[in-house]
Structure formats: structure tokens, C-alpha cells
Design a protein around this motif. Structure first.
Motif, PDB file in Angstrom:
ATOM      1  N   ILE B 222       0.748  -1.028   0.083  1.00 53.29           N
ATOM      2  CA  ILE B 222       0.061   0.122  -0.010  1.00 53.29           C
ATOM      3  C   ILE B 222       1.059   1.150   0.022  1.00 53.29           C
ATOM      4  O   ILE B 222       0.783   2.042  -0.816  1.00 53.29           O
ATOM      5  CB  ILE B 222      -0.978   0.116   1.330  1.00 53.29           C
ATOM      6  N   VAL B 223       1.668   1.273   1.070  1.00 52.13           N
ATOM      7  CA  VAL B 223       2.712   2.596   0.971  1.00 52.13           C
ATOM      8  C   VAL B 223       3.478   2.638  -0.092  1.00 52.13           C
ATOM      9  O   VAL B 223       3.805   3.881  -0.513  1.00 52.13           O
ATOM     10  CB  VAL B 223       3.598   2.247   2.442  1.00 52.13           C
ATOM     11  N   MET B 224       4.287   1.456  -0.799  1.00 55.00           N
ATOM     12  CA  MET B 224       4.840   1.588  -1.737  1.00 55.00           C
ATOM     13  C   MET B 224       4.282   2.205  -2.827  1.00 55.00           C
ATOM     14  O   MET B 224       4.710   3.075  -3.564  1.00 55.00           O
ATOM     15  CB  MET B 224       5.250   0.052  -2.221  1.00 55.00           C
ATOM     16  N   ILE B 225       3.093   1.952  -3.057  1.00 58.40           N
ATOM     17  CA  ILE B 225       2.284   2.479  -4.454  1.00 58.40           C
ATOM     18  C   ILE B 225       1.787   3.905  -3.919  1.00 58.40           C
ATOM     19  O   ILE B 225       1.527   4.611  -4.786  1.00 58.40           O
ATOM     20  CB  ILE B 225       1.207   1.372  -5.021  1.00 58.40           C
ATOM     21  N   LEU B 226       1.110   4.113  -2.884  1.00 54.81           N
ATOM     22  CA  LEU B 226       0.331   5.075  -2.756  1.00 54.81           C
ATOM     23  C   LEU B 226       0.994   6.451  -1.975  1.00 54.81           C
ATOM     24  O   LEU B 226       0.628   7.404  -1.693  1.00 54.81           O
ATOM     25  CB  LEU B 226      -1.012   4.717  -1.764  1.00 54.81           C
ATOM     26  N   GLY B 227       2.000   5.618  -1.004  1.00 57.86           N
ATOM     27  CA  GLY B 227       2.837   6.624  -0.214  1.00 57.86           C
ATOM     28  C   GLY B 227       3.400   7.885  -0.992  1.00 57.86           C
ATOM     29  O   GLY B 227       3.798   8.956  -0.351  1.00 57.86           O
ATOM     30  N   GLY B 228       3.778   7.930  -2.038  1.00 58.99           N
ATOM     31  CA  GLY B 228       4.556   8.617  -2.651  1.00 58.99           C
ATOM     32  C   GLY B 228       5.938   8.603  -2.233  1.00 58.99           C
ATOM     33  O   GLY B 228       6.322   7.600  -1.418  1.00 58.99           O
ATOM     34  N   VAL B 229       6.935   9.796  -2.408  1.00 61.66           N
ATOM     35  CA  VAL B 229       8.028   9.997  -1.851  1.00 61.66           C
ATOM     36  C   VAL B 229       8.354  10.171  -0.441  1.00 61.66           C
ATOM     37  O   VAL B 229       9.243   9.827  -0.025  1.00 61.66           O
ATOM     38  CB  VAL B 229       8.970  10.944  -2.859  1.00 61.66           C
ATOM     39  N   ARG B 230       7.185  11.073   0.265  1.00 60.97           N
ATOM     40  CA  ARG B 230       7.459  11.364   1.241  1.00 60.97           C
ATOM     41  C   ARG B 230       6.986  10.699   2.303  1.00 60.97           C
ATOM     42  O   ARG B 230       7.423  10.434   3.560  1.00 60.97           O
ATOM     43  CB  ARG B 230       6.685  13.037   1.503  1.00 60.97           C
ATOM     44  N   ASN B 231       6.077   9.719   2.216  1.00 55.22           N
ATOM     45  CA  ASN B 231       5.288   9.064   3.186  1.00 55.22           C
ATOM     46  C   ASN B 231       5.667   7.335   3.025  1.00 55.22           C
ATOM     47  O   ASN B 231       5.388   6.569   2.087  1.00 55.22           O
ATOM     48  CB  ASN B 231       3.794   8.710   3.248  1.00 55.22           C
ATOM     49  N   ARG B 232       6.903   7.008   3.925  1.00 56.44           N
ATOM     50  CA  ARG B 232       7.218   5.756   3.841  1.00 56.44           C
ATOM     51  C   ARG B 232       7.506   5.026   5.144  1.00 56.44           C
ATOM     52  O   ARG B 232       7.838   5.837   6.023  1.00 56.44           O
ATOM     53  CB  ARG B 232       8.678   5.965   3.362  1.00 56.44           C
ATOM     54  N   THR B 233       6.800   3.809   5.154  1.00 60.16           N
ATOM     55  CA  THR B 233       6.945   2.981   6.336  1.00 60.16           C
ATOM     56  C   THR B 233       8.299   2.468   6.583  1.00 60.16           C
ATOM     57  O   THR B 233       9.269   2.355   5.655  1.00 60.16           O
ATOM     58  CB  THR B 233       5.841   2.046   6.550  1.00 60.16           C
ATOM     59  N   ILE B 234       8.624   1.735   7.770  1.00 58.05           N
ATOM     60  CA  ILE B 234      10.032   0.993   7.950  1.00 58.05           C
ATOM     61  C   ILE B 234      10.109  -0.022   6.783  1.00 58.05           C
ATOM     62  O   ILE B 234      11.215  -0.312   6.355  1.00 58.05           O
ATOM     63  CB  ILE B 234      10.031   0.512   9.261  1.00 58.05           C
ATOM     64  N   GLU B 235       9.058  -0.770   6.529  1.00 55.96           N
ATOM     65  CA  GLU B 235       9.003  -1.584   5.431  1.00 55.96           C
ATOM     66  C   GLU B 235       9.728  -1.072   4.193  1.00 55.96           C
ATOM     67  O   GLU B 235      10.429  -1.955   3.710  1.00 55.96           O
ATOM     68  CB  GLU B 235       7.903  -2.393   5.434  1.00 55.96           C
ATOM     69  N   VAL B 236       8.932  -0.190   3.756  1.00 53.98           N
ATOM     70  CA  VAL B 236       9.434   0.186   2.473  1.00 53.98           C
ATOM     71  C   VAL B 236      10.813   0.888   2.507  1.00 53.98           C
ATOM     72  O   VAL B 236      11.791   0.436   1.540  1.00 53.98           O
ATOM     73  CB  VAL B 236       8.610   1.769   2.080  1.00 53.98           C
ATOM     74  N   GLU B 237      11.410   1.334   3.751  1.00 51.79           N
ATOM     75  CA  GLU B 237      12.869   1.750   3.957  1.00 51.79           C
ATOM     76  C   GLU B 237      13.655   0.753   3.702  1.00 51.79           C
ATOM     77  O   GLU B 237      14.748   0.663   3.078  1.00 51.79           O
ATOM     78  CB  GLU B 237      12.825   2.594   5.212  1.00 51.79           C
TER      79      GLU B 237
END
Lengths: 245, 562
Positions: B222-237
Motif C-alpha cells: 500500500i505504502v509503496m504504491i500510494l505513499g509517494g516519496v514522502r510517506n514511507r514506512t519502515i518496511e518500504v525503507e
């Protein structure tokens, strides 16, 4: 003649589940300090009748008056009608004292008065010092008394009792019925007492209304009902099987 | 939560004391070995990598990573978006729980089943459908892409069913006379809720909320696709540190932080559960629900049902419609384009190949999961008594992967199975095994109650007729468990089809799965690629919904929320 204290005027009630008529054109009066028993076999509509009076199920036609005011548009919580339920429905997350104080708290009675009232009521029902007991630790008879105390606490104008002895065994019932009778008489409350047990009705009530299939078929003093039941059904409820063969 | 005591004890007390190794205990060996190799080892490897980066205990990597302002932002965002998602989801779902607990209405059973659809949908599909609604080319016309709102809405969408079904089930067992009593004692409907209902459902709300929180905390697709560049979770990081910057040590540190956070949440939750639980006599849901009695209740039921239908259905409907609406009008163009291989680009794989890859992986993952899950369930239930300590331990152990994230699994695989002794990097088993780790807890959860539900008298009857334990199993239990096995297989298949977190780490560029192909298509510019993402999502949604319906059909009767 002055208006009765409490009056049910030709009410009809439908089952919320099946839309079938459960109570048909029933009228009844209760005076101050009077206990009226509603006697009938299970499925006769007794509980639904009480629930309609409390405003828990809607009335299709007819009116209900309490002390001269029409209750048609009064929601349950503003009716000032206390109801004691079968199996008592004590709140499991509150202790005995908190259960009894529940209605007082809602009425914004201040803390010291509330506590005084709770211990007064515990005294009335013979459970002095039970304030902090958890509900789960109570016996069947104790639960029944706590439920009564909880219902009486906010001083309702009318008391509805829906088979309050229904979940208790015979021995306990024989002990509690006279006790309850004494409490009701001493408080001089108007009360409707639903039961399927004629002995309870005779022990507690000034008048008995016999209910069958959604109708009140006879309503009179225990003596008259006992001496002259209007039908074989009424006689059967009283245990007079032999006389009406 | 109160564990029910088995109605009939199959073994007399004296025999319980003698440790008797039944043939079933050996069934625990394959799943335990599997978890040790493919779950414990990778997790240990991650921890080792983070704490002993060069073979020596060195905590400076921790300090470095945690003092990095951009990573601090990630940690902070992960925390607050999970809290916000959880609060929002509970608030939105409570009326739904009340609806199912207290009212009877037409289509209730169907709606109850339909609630599960978002929960089993692949995260990528949900994300794409959210873009279809609220994205730059969305039908609503408000562009929320790249804002946190879209992430929150997607999390609520996913977890709505968790709250409604968990809380609704508890709520429906509360005696309505508690509420009636409170009403006659002078409580307004709102006071009835705050003083009677809320205290009684609170622990089940907490249970549901902790699931929502964990899900949102470890949200990846969800965050990968919808978060954009600024909103990132630990998982995405973790993914970016690994795949983009090749900083495995930093990724390991982040994975450890995440693991610690998840364990803390679970422990805290377990303790609060024990403290708060109120025990009360439960009633059957049938007698506690009634049709709406007056205008207000009818309005409540109607508006709630309408909300659920629109909220759950609109994203999927938009996805479906958009996949056919091409710049040149309604057509199958996006679908037809899925088979095209583009000349000149060697990195491009025709999306249709991805469907084949996904189905192959899902089939393998299903076989592994069902065999291991059955072994585990047999071992757990084999001791006969639910209270047996070894059974409880085995049960808990099988559940552990639930608490960890798919990204952790994928990352762990990447650092462990990339080198001898076990080099699976190019093996086609890598992805199915990772999917099996993710699906195994669910499958065990489905099978254990089914095995326990078998009447011990049936087994005893067969035994007295001279059947050996093995014969009893094949002639009595297997047929009964067959339905549960079918449901479990369907579930494992659906999980594998939609899995994105672990797959993203492990996938080979030339063999993408459907979710990966969708993600790649979204990353390419242009209406055609967006349309193809829609089309692939629609296909994936179709397969998943079909599998879900099959699960619902084969699910053993009388099993609770899930």
C-alpha cells in the motif's frame, strides 16, 4: 371518578420478528401501592406486554398513561418505569454497588447520597455490606435481590417484574416470594408482576390478570379468580383441573 | 479470551501422566524443521547482520541508522500512520459491528461473507483500485495520490472486516437485556453504549485494533504504491535500503527495530487482554438480533448497509470499469496488450507471462503449505487435550510468522539463501517457500479447530471396532477434515497469488509475479501502462474472489470470525 394512577388503554403490540399480533386490545389499570399479577402460560404475551409498557417494543395502537401523562412519545429512559428482568441481567463489568448505583449515577445523584442510597437498598434486600462483591460471585438468590435493589434505586413510579423468580429453584423461590411481597407492600409501589406460577401470583398480588393468547381473559382479586375462573384455561392455570373437566 | 474445555475427555486422568509418544507427535517434525530453516534462521541472520556487522558486536550501526534524520522521519511516520489508521478504522467499523450484532435484515449472511473480500485481496490490487478512485486519473476527481489520506483510506478498507467481524461476533453474544435494563434505569441510547456495551466489547475492540495496528505498521505494498516519496514506512525503507542502496546493514538494523516494535505490541496486547477481559454468559447470536423496530433503527440499518456496499464495492467496481475504458472508448485493448512483448526492450516481460508465473508459484506454495499445515495441525491436536503444554508451545510457535512481516521474510531469505550451504537464489522454490511461511499460520488456524471438532466418541467407536489409529485417521478423520483442507488450500493459494512484500525481494527480473508486474506497470508513464495495471488487477481480483467464494463454500460450519 378520578383517573387511575397507571392505565393501559387498549394496546396492540406486534412481534418485531414476525409481525404477528402478540397483544390484542389489552386494557389494564394499576393504582398506587397496588400489585397486579399477570398470570399466563409461556407464550401468552406477558413479557411482550411488559416490554411495551417500558417502551422497549413499539405499541401499534392504544395508549399508556402514567400519573395522567400519555407515554406515547416518551422514550424508555424518560419513563420512570423500573423493570426487573428474567435472569436479572446484572451488568457483569460492575460490582454489586455499581450495579445498584447505575440508575442513580445517570440521574446525577451526588456521590455521598448515592452511597447512602445503595447501602439503604442493600439493607432492604438483606445484603448488607455486599457493595464491593463482584457479580460473578453471587448465588442465584443474591443476584435476584441485587437486581431488585438496582431496579428500586432510582425510585421508579411503576415497577415491572418479568418472572423475577423464573431462574430460581423451588426451595429458593418459596423463601424469596414472601420476602419480595413484604418489600413491595412496605414501599407501597405500583407494580406489575408477570409469572406463570399461580402460587406466586396469589402470594404477592392484590389483583390477578389472567393472560391467554394476547388477551386478558379475567382480571379480579385472587379470591374471585380462584373461586370463579371464567374458563377451563384459567382453571387449568390455577391447578383446578378436576372442576373443569 | 476464554478457552473452552473439551466436552469429553478421551483419556482417563491416570493415563494423561504417562508421556505416550503417539505417531502424531512425529508429524510435528517437518513443519518445525521447515520453520527453523526458513524462518528462524533468516531472522537470526538478520539480527546477526545488524548487531555483528563485521563478525564483531558493533552497535554503532544502530546509532548511525537511528540518528539519521530521514530514517527518523520514517520511524515517526510509521508510528503515527498506524495509530491514525487504527483509530480511523475502529471508528468507521463500529457502526458496522453494531449492525451485524443487533439487527436482522435481508442479505445479512451474504454481506457478512462479502466483508472478507478486501481482507484477502492482494495489497497491490487495493492500492491500484484506490488510485482508480482518488488518483490523478481517478473517477472522484480529487487527487489524493501521494498524500497520507490515500494510505489511511486503503488501510481502513483492508481492515474494515477485521474490526466488524471480530467486534460484531463478541457484541452479538451480549445479552440484549443488559441494554434493556440500562434503558429502564434511565440511560439514553448513547449512555447505553458508553456504559454497558463498550466495557463489554472493549477487549475484543482491542484485539481487532491490535491486528489493524500490526497490519498498518508493517504495511508495504500500500505504502509503496500510494505513499509517494514522502510517506514511507519502515518496511518500504528496508526495501529501499536493500534494493536501491544495497545497504544491507542498515536494512538489518531497521528490521530489528521493526521486530522489537512488533514483539512489544504483541506482549503489551497480551497483558492488557488478561487484565481487561470481562467474563459474561454468552448468548447465541440468533436470539440477540432483531429487525429494526422504528424509523431511527431502519435508518441506521439502511445507511449502514448502503455504506458497506459502496465502501467495499466502489473501488472494485471502478477497477473493473476502468480496465475496459481505453482512450479510444470501451474495449479489451488493455487486456489484449498484456500479451504483447515490446520489441527493443530486454527487461520487459509480457504481463501475461506473469499470470503463468503467479499460478505456478501459488500451486507450489499451496502444496507445501497444506502438507506442512496438516502435519502441524495433526501434531497439535494429537495429544487430545488442548491444555497439553507441548501442544500449546507448538501452536504458539506456528503462529510466530504472523507477527513478523513479509518483508522481513523476504529480506532474511535474501541474506541467507544467497550463498552456500543453501543457495536458492536461482531456484524456482525460493518464492513458493517464502509464500508458504506467510500462509502457514493461517492454514494451521483453519485446520486445528476442524480437527478438534471431531467428536472423540467417533474415534473411540472406530477404535473399539478394531481400527488402528492410522485406520481411524484415514476412515474417520480425513473425510471430515477434507472440507477444511480444501478451504485451507484455497486460502494458501490466495495468499500466494497476492503476496508482494517477500516477493519484491526475491523475484527475478525475468520471472515476475502478477503483483510485481502490476507494480512495474504503475512505475511506467502513460495511460496504457496504467490501464494495463488496472486490467491485471482485475484479473487478480477475479481469481482471488473466486477462491474466496470457494473457501466460504467449504469452510467448516460453526467456525468463528475467520
Amino acid at each position: 371518578m378520578s383517573q387511575p394512577f397507571f392505565e393501559v388503554d387498549a394496546i396492540t403490540v406486534e412481534s418485531p420478528n414476525t409481525q404477528k399480533t402478540i397483544i390484542r386490545d389489552v386494557s389494564l389499570t394499576v393504582e398506587r401501592g397496588e400489585v397486579v399479577a399477570i398470570l399466563g402460560s409461556s407464550g401468552a404475551g406477558k413479557s411482550t406486554f411488559l416490554r411495551a409498557i417500558a417502551g422497549l417494543v413499539p405499541v401499534v395502537t392504544g395508549r399508556i398513561f402514567l400519573d395522567g401523562t400519555d407515554l406515547a412519545h416518551t422514550p424508555t429512559h424518560k419513563r420512570d418505569i423500573g423493570m426487573m428482568f428474567q435472569e436479572h441481567a446484572l451488568f457483569p463489568h460492575l460490582d454489586v454497588g455499581q450495579n445498584i448505583a447505575f440508575g442513580l449515577k445517570l440521574a446525577k445523584v451526588e456521590k455521598t447520597k448515592r452511597e447512602a442510597r445503595v447501602s439503604e437498598l442493600l439493607n432492604v434486600v438483606g445484603l448488607d455490606g455486599f457493595e464491593n462483591r463482584p457479580i460473578a460471585s453471587l448465588s442465584g438468590g443474591e443476584r435476584q435481590r441485587v437486581a431488585l435493589a438496582r431496579t428500586l434505586a432510582p425510585s421508579p413510579r411503576l415497577l415491572l417484574l418479568d418472572e423475577p423468580m423464573g431462574s430460581l429453584d423451588r426451595v429458593l423461590r418459596d423463601r424469596l416470594v414472601p420476602e419480595l411481597g413484604e418489600i413491595l407492600r412496605s414501599l407501597e409501589l405500583a407494580a406489575l408482576y408477570v409469572t406463570h406460577d399461580y402460587a406466586e401470583a396469589f402470594a404477592l398480588a392484590h389483583r390477578i390478570a389472567v393472560m391467554d393468547d394476547g388477551n386478558i381473559v379475567q382480571c379480579d382479586t385472587p379470591e374471585v379468580v380462584n373461586a370463579a375462573p371464567v374458563s377451563s384455561h384459567v382453571a387449568g392455570l390455577l391447578g383446578h383441573r378436576s372442576r373443569w373437566r | 479470551m476464554v478457552s473452552s474445555v473439551p466436552l469429553i475427555y478421551s483419556a482417563p486422568q491416570s493415563r494423561k501422566r504417562t508421556p505416550r509418544l503417539s505417531w502424531r507427535a512425529f508429524a510435528a517434525v517437518p513443519p518445525l524443521a521447515f520453520l527453523l530453516i526458513f524462518f528462524v534462521w533468516p531472522v537470526v541472520a538478520i539480527i546477526a547482520r545488524g548487531l555483528w556487522p563485521n563478525g564483531q558486536l558493533n552497535l554503532s550501526a544502530f546509532g548511525e541508522v537511528l540518528s539519521d534524520p530521514s530514517i527518523r522521519r520514517v520511524l515517526w511516520f510509521t508510528l503515527w500512520e498506524s495509530v491514525a489508521s487504527t483509530v480511523l478504522c475502529v471508528a468507521v467499523a463500529l457502526p458496522g459491528a453494531a449492525l451485524f450484532a443487533r439487527y436482522r435484515f435481508r442479505g445479512k449472511r451474504l454481506l457478512w461473507s462479502a466483508l472478507l473480500v478486501p481482507f484477502v485481496l492482494p495489497t497491490v490490487v487495493v492500492a491500484v483500485s484506490m488510485l482508480g478512485l482518488f488518483g490523478g486519473r481517478g473517477v472522484v476527481g480529487i487527487d489524493l495520490s501521494g498524500t497520507v489520506w490515500l494510505v489511511l483510506i486503503a488501510h481502513v478498507y483492508f481492515n474494515y472486516a477485521v474490526v466488524v467481524r471480530t467486534v460484531g461476533s463478541t457484541w452479538s453474544t451480549i445479552d440484549p437485556r443488559f441494554e434493556d435494563s440500562a434503558r429502564t434505569l434511565g440511560a439514553t441510547p448513547w449512555q447505553v453504549f458508553t456504559r454497558i456495551v463498550w466495557p463489554l466489547i472493549r477487549s475484543s475492540v482491542a484485539a481487532a485494533a491490535s491486528i489493524v495496528f500490526l497490519f498498518s505498521f508493517t504495511s508495504f505494498g500500500i505504502v509503496m504504491i500510494l505513499g509517494g516519496v514522502r510517506n514511507r514506512t519502515i518496511e518500504v525503507e528496508i526495501y529501499d535500503q536493500t534494493a536501491k542502496f544495497l545497504r544491507l546493514d542498515s536494512a538489518a538494523v531497521l528490521a530489528i527495530v521493526q521486530l522489537l516494535a512488533v514483539i512489544t505490541i504483541l506482549l503489551w496486547f497480551g497483558r492488557s487482554q488478561r487484565r481487561r477481559a470481562v467474563v459474561f454468559d454468552q448468548r447465541s447470536a440468533v436470539e440477540t438480533a432483531h429487525p429494526p423496530l422504528n424509523v431511527r433503527q431502519r435508518f441506521f440499518v439502511a445507511s449502514n448497509v448502503l455504506f458497506i456496499v459502496i465502501f467495499l464495492g466502489a473501488p472494485l467496481l471502478v477497477l473493473f470499469i476502468r480496465s475496459f475504458s481505453t482512450p479510444t472508448g470501451w474495449s479489451f485493448a488493455f487486456y489484449q496488450a498484456l500479451g504483447d512483448s515490446r520489441g527493443g526492450s530486454t527487461s520487459f516481460v509480457p504481463p501475461l507471462d506473469a499470470v503463468g508465473n503467479s499460478l505456478t508459484y501459488a500451486l507450489l506454495a499451496t502444496v507445501i503449505t497444506v502438507i506442512l499445515g496438516l502435519c502441524a495441525a495433526l501434531a497439535i491436536t494429537g495429544t487430545g487435550s488442548k491444555k497439553s503444554r507441548s501442544a500449546r508451545w507448538a501452536d504458539t510457535f506456528m503462529m510466530i510468522p504472523l507477527g513478523t512481516s513479509a518483508v522481513t521474510v523476504g529480506f532474511g531469505f535474501l541474506i541467507v539463501f544467497d550463498e552456500p550451504p543453501l543457495n536458492l537464489r536461482s531456484s524456482m522454490w525460493m518464492i513458493p517457500i517464502a509464500h508458504a511461511i506467510v500462509a502457514l499460520p493461517f492454514v494451521v488456524r483453519l485446520l486445528v479447530p476442524a480437527l478438534r471438532s471431531i467428536d472423540p466418541k467417533l474415534k473411540e467407536a472406530a477404535a473399539t471396532l478394531g481400527a488402528s489409529p492410522q485406520r481411524v485417521w484415514f476412515s474417520v478423520e480425513l473425510p471430515i477434515v477434507g472440507r477444511a483442507l480444501t478451504a485451507a488450500a484455497g486460502f494458501a493459494f490466495a495468499v500466494s497469488l497476492g503476496e508482494f512484500g517477500a516477493t519484491a525481494f526475491l523475484v527475478r527480473p525475468d520471472r515476475p509475479t502478477v503483483p510485481v508486474a502490476i507494480f512495474r506497470a504503475l512505475g511506467r508513464p502513460g495511460e496504457a501502462n496504467f490501464g494495463q495495471a488496472m486490467a491485471m488487477s482485475t484479473i487478480l481480483m477475479g481469481i482471488t474472489v473466486f477462491v474466496l467464494l470457494a473457501i466460504d463454500h467449504f469452510r467448516p460450519a460453526g467456525v468463528s470470525e475467520f
